[in-house]
Design a protein around this motif. Structure first.
Motif, PDB file in Angstrom:
ATOM      1  N   ALA A 163      -0.212   6.738   4.059  1.00 45.46           N
ATOM      2  CA  ALA A 163      -1.434   7.444   4.446  1.00 45.46           C
ATOM      3  C   ALA A 163      -2.520   7.346   3.382  1.00 45.46           C
ATOM      4  CB  ALA A 163      -1.120   8.916   4.733  1.00 45.46           C
ATOM      5  N   LEU A 164      -2.164   6.954   2.163  1.00 46.97           N
ATOM      6  CA  LEU A 164      -3.155   6.856   1.095  1.00 46.97           C
ATOM      7  C   LEU A 164      -4.301   5.937   1.467  1.00 46.97           C
ATOM      8  CD1 LEU A 164      -0.874   6.648  -2.077  1.00 46.97           C
ATOM      9  CD2 LEU A 164      -2.317   8.552  -1.385  1.00 46.97           C
ATOM     10  N   ALA A 165      -3.995   4.866   2.195  1.00 46.57           N
ATOM     11  CA  ALA A 165      -5.015   3.885   2.528  1.00 46.57           C
ATOM     12  C   ALA A 165      -6.062   4.439   3.478  1.00 46.57           C
ATOM     13  CB  ALA A 165      -4.367   2.641   3.135  1.00 46.57           C
ATOM     14  N   MET A 167       7.106   7.457  -2.529  1.00 45.49           N
ATOM     15  CA  MET A 167       6.720   8.785  -2.981  1.00 45.49           C
ATOM     16  C   MET A 167       6.205   9.603  -1.803  1.00 45.49           C
ATOM     17  SD  MET A 167       4.839   7.826  -6.605  1.00 45.49           S
ATOM     18  CE  MET A 167       4.880   9.512  -7.218  1.00 45.49           C
ATOM     19  N   GLN A 168       6.416  10.907  -1.873  1.00 44.48           N
ATOM     20  CA  GLN A 168       5.918  11.802  -0.840  1.00 44.48           C
ATOM     21  C   GLN A 168       4.435  12.089  -1.097  1.00 44.48           C
ATOM     22  OE1 GLN A 168       7.442  13.393   2.000  1.00 44.48           O
ATOM     23  NE2 GLN A 168       5.250  13.659   2.290  1.00 44.48           N
ATOM     24  N   VAL A 169       3.602  11.909  -0.089  1.00 45.65           N
ATOM     25  CA  VAL A 169       2.178  12.209  -0.194  1.00 45.65           C
ATOM     26  C   VAL A 169       1.919  13.566   0.467  1.00 45.65           C
ATOM     27  CG1 VAL A 169      -0.142  11.502   0.485  1.00 45.65           C
ATOM     28  CG2 VAL A 169       1.519   9.782  -0.251  1.00 45.65           C
ATOM     29  N   VAL A 170       1.222  14.437  -0.262  1.00 40.84           N
ATOM     30  CA  VAL A 170       0.867  15.753   0.256  1.00 40.84           C
ATOM     31  C   VAL A 170      -0.656  15.858   0.219  1.00 40.84           C
ATOM     32  CG1 VAL A 170       1.133  18.250   0.008  1.00 40.84           C
ATOM     33  CG2 VAL A 170       3.023  16.718  -0.627  1.00 40.84           C
ATOM     34  N   HIS A 199      -9.691   3.742   8.472  1.00 45.86           N
ATOM     35  CA  HIS A 199      -8.575   2.953   9.006  1.00 45.86           C
ATOM     36  C   HIS A 199      -8.350   1.733   8.120  1.00 45.86           C
ATOM     37  CE1 HIS A 199      -5.731   1.420  11.805  1.00 45.86           C
ATOM     38  NE2 HIS A 199      -6.516   0.520  12.381  1.00 45.86           N
ATOM     39  N   SER A 200      -7.112   1.522   7.726  1.00 42.71           N
ATOM     40  CA  SER A 200      -6.752   0.365   6.903  1.00 42.71           C
ATOM     41  C   SER A 200      -5.627  -0.409   7.577  1.00 42.71           C
ATOM     42  CB  SER A 200      -6.312   0.801   5.499  1.00 42.71           C
ATOM     43  OG  SER A 200      -7.355   1.447   4.829  1.00 42.71           O
ATOM     44  N   ASN A 204       0.807  -1.226   0.000  1.00 41.22           N
ATOM     45  CA  ASN A 204       0.000   0.000   0.000  1.00 41.22           C
ATOM     46  C   ASN A 204       0.837   1.271   0.000  1.00 41.22           C
ATOM     47  OD1 ASN A 204      -2.328  -1.504  -0.029  1.00 41.22           O
ATOM     48  ND2 ASN A 204      -2.707  -1.330   2.176  1.00 41.22           N
ATOM     49  N   VAL A 205       2.116   1.166  -0.317  1.00 43.95           N
ATOM     50  CA  VAL A 205       3.007   2.326  -0.388  1.00 43.95           C
ATOM     51  C   VAL A 205       3.380   2.555  -1.846  1.00 43.95           C
ATOM     52  CG1 VAL A 205       5.258   3.257   0.260  1.00 43.95           C
ATOM     53  CG2 VAL A 205       3.913   1.971   1.921  1.00 43.95           C
ATOM     54  N   PRO A 206       3.208   3.799  -2.375  1.00 44.13           N
ATOM     55  CA  PRO A 206       3.510   4.063  -3.793  1.00 44.13           C
ATOM     56  C   PRO A 206       4.997   4.313  -4.025  1.00 44.13           C
ATOM     57  CG  PRO A 206       2.636   6.033  -2.758  1.00 44.13           C
ATOM     58  CD  PRO A 206       2.617   4.971  -1.697  1.00 44.13           C
TER      59      PRO A 206
END
Length: 905
Positions: A765-767, A752-755, A822-823, A740-742
């Motif tokens: 945090a995408l999940a 990848m950095q998630v903003v 929540h995942s 679940n991490v890009p």
């Protein structure tokens, strides 16, 4: 017998094993009490994974059975109900991680190796949450070569030569061929030399007619930079780039040796055994010989290594004398090593561990300490005491005779105490006790079979004297012609793992060697290992000072969702709040509970699998939603340095070339019949500069809204997506997901950095983000778009803008009070090994060639009360020899292993 029946028998069995102690242990009652308390409070779990093969290739499946044991007698653990298994890549990052349910201490699972993986040395690591409180050396951690013949048909053949003076100068030569040995001539190659994470050299080269490149580099800090890797980028004729990673285990050409007196020190007047260990620069044992001389130049002892650079010799140190070892290594290099000063006062131990029935321990005291005082001897493992006795020190020597039958098989610490409970000498031994092993016989009705023939393997565990012969077993059958297993294959087994490696700190070279037979020579080699590498989990100073280990992680009994409900300030707890959890899938009905006086809540005994998402909602006692929910999260286990680095294969594709050829043929055949597909990454699509760019508003993109490599709008997200991860996996170009991490394919080893609405989030945090809250997603992968983010954007950036509803200015208006998504990591859905049935009617696959490498995998076998079990399989259609390996243990913790061979004509 079913697994359910095994669990019933296991639970009914008396797991406690009585400990035989000498009749009078009052001298060290306090020590015994503290050890007993330690053993009860901090029981030791150990893990072993039985794998179907010793190495793999991309596109393969790694099949394994997990065994978790507890305590010194290796009884199946009921302490933990969850096992974590990680696949760690060559760059020391977790590639896959799965969570498996433990039933009576056993489980099973697999890893599917994606085609996008690079060739290299991977690690498979297994542990429970409880084990994370202690030394990671006790984890199951095995180096696993994984080749690549599906997306990378280049075989590297590398050699290195070294010059140390004092900088380390290295000359590297690397030849590149295909699987059949044909050279890749006129191929562009760029290289980077990275040591301990630091780039020390880089360059470009073109291969010659024989596919070779050569280059030199210098390690200017050899004491700080001791190992690393060479990163290669090879440009193929079709302009495709192939990346390779070649381990650089050392830049040194200097061997080393260490000497280990039996009790840790030299004591004048005492006949002392001294063990030694000589290592080549890459950490593998090297043959050595030499002699010990005193300060006058007189030879007092000679020595020669017996196995893996180890050996031992004995001599009597003299007071005031100095000693130097003159050493000659197998490569004719020489060295001198000064011994430490000889002590004149103290205690020492000498152990004779070569007798069948008894272990003899001699306790030596210098003259000044012989005054009739009491001394005590303990044999223990992690607080479990097997023997305790006292003696009067009325002369220099006191001898203890210990019945071997009272001590289980495995690593045991011998410790000598004075009357005031101070440990004064100690060493570890390996106790070989046949009664601690379960006899196992694997038989087939014939030695030779035809192609596609049915084979039945009969198993018999235990013997007639056993009152109960129930055991849990796993079996792997491999075609040795396709999976060559030679002396260079560092293949482990259940004995080497649970009895040795898990109780030895640091690297053990080829631990399975010590269990290939029980003879005096091998037992002496094992004793040398104990002298050079023994380790006790007990810290006597902490034990005596009542300093307990810090316990951060509790044994897990189930999956759960827990946390605390607070007021909007995040600090004041909300008691009696109603908390509801529901799943967005079908794994769980709606559940609710109330928070306690401290605002805490917990939903336990849940059952759900990976990719399950939950919505957690809270309302205070009056039904108001303006509260915060803070969920408990257990941090992931960090990837520690690989203690088995010497096991790394320098040229993986070269070392398993035979296997790669066979699996390539097998996969090609399966693809022809539609049973296997290659994983192909989407081509990169640059939509940044195209006309008609999608409209983006309110974005926090530092390049300006919409200036991205790809933009996805809310309308596209609404097209049948309920899970953001699933939706993005199908839509993001040049992005792959692992756990679940890009990861951008341009930087596959850096998340990848998630903003999110201008906030920098962790990549996972995408999940947790609701699909229906999203306005746009912008993907930044190219350097022109990521440069403005500096180091934060070096792996690429995913910018998520949530819906504003009123089209207002940027802010956090999308926050929903009293609700969080929540995942959590759920259980991995265990797959079943495919078993062809050639007794069935001919179908559309009848013409497909059977080129299996793993012929059969049976992870879930349980013997009945008389020790009987069986399994069946069909042979493939190529002649050769099959190896059948069966491993496991019974309800008493007795380990077992059997190997059987058949021939296919």
């Amino acid at each position: 017998m079913s697994l359910h029946r095994f669990v019933s028998v296991w639970m009914a069995c008396c797991l406690a094993v009585p400990i035989a102690l000498a009749q009078d242990t009052r001298v060290i009652e306090k020590v015994l009490t503290k050890l007993e308390s330690h053993a009860n409070q901090y029981p030791q779990e150990k893990v072993y994974l039985h794998l179907d093969k010793p190495y793999y290739t991309v596109g393969d499946d790694i099949w394994f059975k997990g065994y978790v044991t507890l305590g010194a007698y290796n009884q199946l653990s009921g302490l933990s109900k969850i096992l974590y298994v990680d696949l760690i890549g060559p760059e020391d990052r977790t590639v896959q991680s799965i969570r498996l349910p433990l039933i009576a201490g056993v489980t099973m699972g697999d890893f599917q190796l994606a085609d996008s993986l690079d060739e290299g040395n991977y690690r498979i690591r297994a542990y429970t949450n409880w084990m994370r409180n202690f030394e990671p050396d006790a984890f199951y951690d095995r180096t696993l070569p994984i080749g690549n013949a599906r997306t990378d048909n280049i075989v590297a053949h590398s050699t290195f030569s070294y010059e140390n003076s004092p900088e380390h100068r290295v000359h590297a030569e690397i030849a590149f061929t295909d699987l059949d040995g044909g050279p890749f001539a006129d191929m562009d190659a760029s290289y980077e030399v990275v040591m301990e994470g630091r780039n020390i050299d880089r360059g470009r080269a073109t291969t010659d007619d024989e596919g070779r490149i050569a280059f030199d580099f210098v390690n200017k800090q050899p004491f700080n930079l001791q190992s690393g890797e060479i990163l290669l980028a090879l440009t193929m004729a079709d302009k495709r780039t192939v990346n390779k990673r070649i381990p650089l285990k050392t830049t040194s050409n200097t061997n080393s040796i260490q000497f280990f007196p039996e009790s840790g020190h030299l004591l004048a007047g005492n006949l002392t055994k001294v063990a030694f260990k000589a290592l080549a620069p890459e950490g593998i044992g090297v043959a050595v010989s030499g002699y010990l001389q005193d300060g006058a130049g007189t030879r007092v002892a000679e020595f020669e290594s017996a196995h893996a650079g180890m050996g031992s010799f004995s001599f009597i140190p003299q007071a005031g004398a100095t000693y130097t070892a003159k050493v000659t290594y197998d490569d004719a290099s020489e060295a001198e090593v000064d011994f430490p000063a000889v002590g004149t006062s103290g205690y020492a131990l000498a152990v004779n561990n070569q007798q069948d029935k008894q272990i003899f321990v001699q306790a030596f005291a210098s003259d000044d300490l012989v005054n009739g005082q009491e001394i005590s001897l303990l044999l223990q493992q992690n607080g479990t005491v097997f023997y305790a006795s006292k003696s009067k020190q009325t002369k220099n020597d006191a001898v203890f005779s210990i019945p071997r039958e009272n001590v289980p098989i495995g690593v045991v610490q011998v410790a000598l105490f004075t009357a005031d409970q101070i440990p004064v000498a100690e060493r570890t031994i390996f106790n070989y006790n046949d009664a601690s092993l379960l006899p196992l016989v694997a038989e087939t009705d014939r030695k030779t079979y035809g192609k596609k023939a049915k084979v039945t393997v009969q198993l018999t565990a235990g013997n007639a004297a056993d009152t109960n012969r129930v055991a849990t077993l796993s079996a792997a059958v491999v075609d040795m012609g396709k999976v060559p297993i030679d002396s260079g294959t560092r293949e482990g087994n259940i004995y080497a793992s649970l009895l040795l490696s898990s109780d030895i700190k640091g690297y053990v070279e080829a631990p399975a060697y010590y269990f290939e037979g029980k003879d005096m020579v091998r037992l002496r080699h094992l004793d040398d290992l104990m002298l050079t590498q023994g380790w006790s989990r007990i810290n006597w100073q902490d034990l005596q000072g009542d300093r307990s280990p810090v316990i951060t992680y509790r044994p897990e009994q189930d999956l759960r969702i827990s946390g605390v409900v607070t007021k909007r300030n995040g600090k004041v707890p909300v008691p009696n709040a109603t908390v509801t959890v529901l799943s967005t899938g079908n794994a769980l009905a709606v559940l609710d509970t109330l928070t306690d006086a401290e605002g805490r809540f917990s939903f336990d005994r849940l059952l759900f699998y990976d990719d399950t998402e939950f919505v957690v909602q809270a309302r205070d006692e009056k039904g108001r939603k303006h509260v915060d929910i803070i969920l408990d999260k257990v941090p992931q286990q960090q990837v520690t340095r690989n203690k088995n680095t010497p096991d790394a294969t320098v040229n993986v594709n070269q070392s398993i070339q035979t296997y790669l050829k066979n699996t390539k043929a097998q996969f090609d055949e399966m693809e022809r019949y539609g049973l296997k597909e290659k994983t192909i990454l989407l081509e990169e699509v640059d939509v940044t500069r195209r006309t008609g760019r999608k409209k983006v508003e309110h974005s926090s993109n530092l390049n300006g809204p919409g200036n991205a490599d790809q933009v996805i709008t809310a309308e596209e997200m609404a097209m049948g997506c309920t899970s953001l991860i699933i939706c993005l996996q199908a839509r993001l170009h040049g992005v792959i997901f692992r756990n679940n991490v890009p990861y951008s394919t341009r930087s596959p080893n850096q998340p990848m950095q998630v903003v999110l609405d201008g906030m920098y989030m962790e990549a996972d945090a995408l999940a947790m983000i609701n699909v229906f809250d999203i306005e746009t997603i912008e993907v930044l992968r190219g350097i022109t778009n990521t440069a403005v983010y500096g180091s934060m954007g070096s792996g690429g950036v995913i910018i998520i803008t949530t819906k504003r509803g009123d089209g207002g200015s940027f802010g956090r208006d999308s926050y929903t009070p009293g609700v969080v998504t929540h995942s959590p990591q759920g259980y991995y859905a265990i797959r079943e090994f495919y078993v062809p049935d050639y007794s069935a009617p001919v179908d559309s696959l009848a013409g497909m060639k059977d080129l299996r490498t793993t012929i059969h995998w049976a992870p879930n076998m349980v013997t009945d009360e008389v020790g009987a079990a069986s399994f069946e399989f069909y042979t493939a259609e190529t002649p050769g020899a099959y190896r059948i390996v069966v491993e496991g243990l019974d309800i008493y913790g007795r380990l077992t292993r059997a190997v059987h061979y058949i021939t296919i004509e």
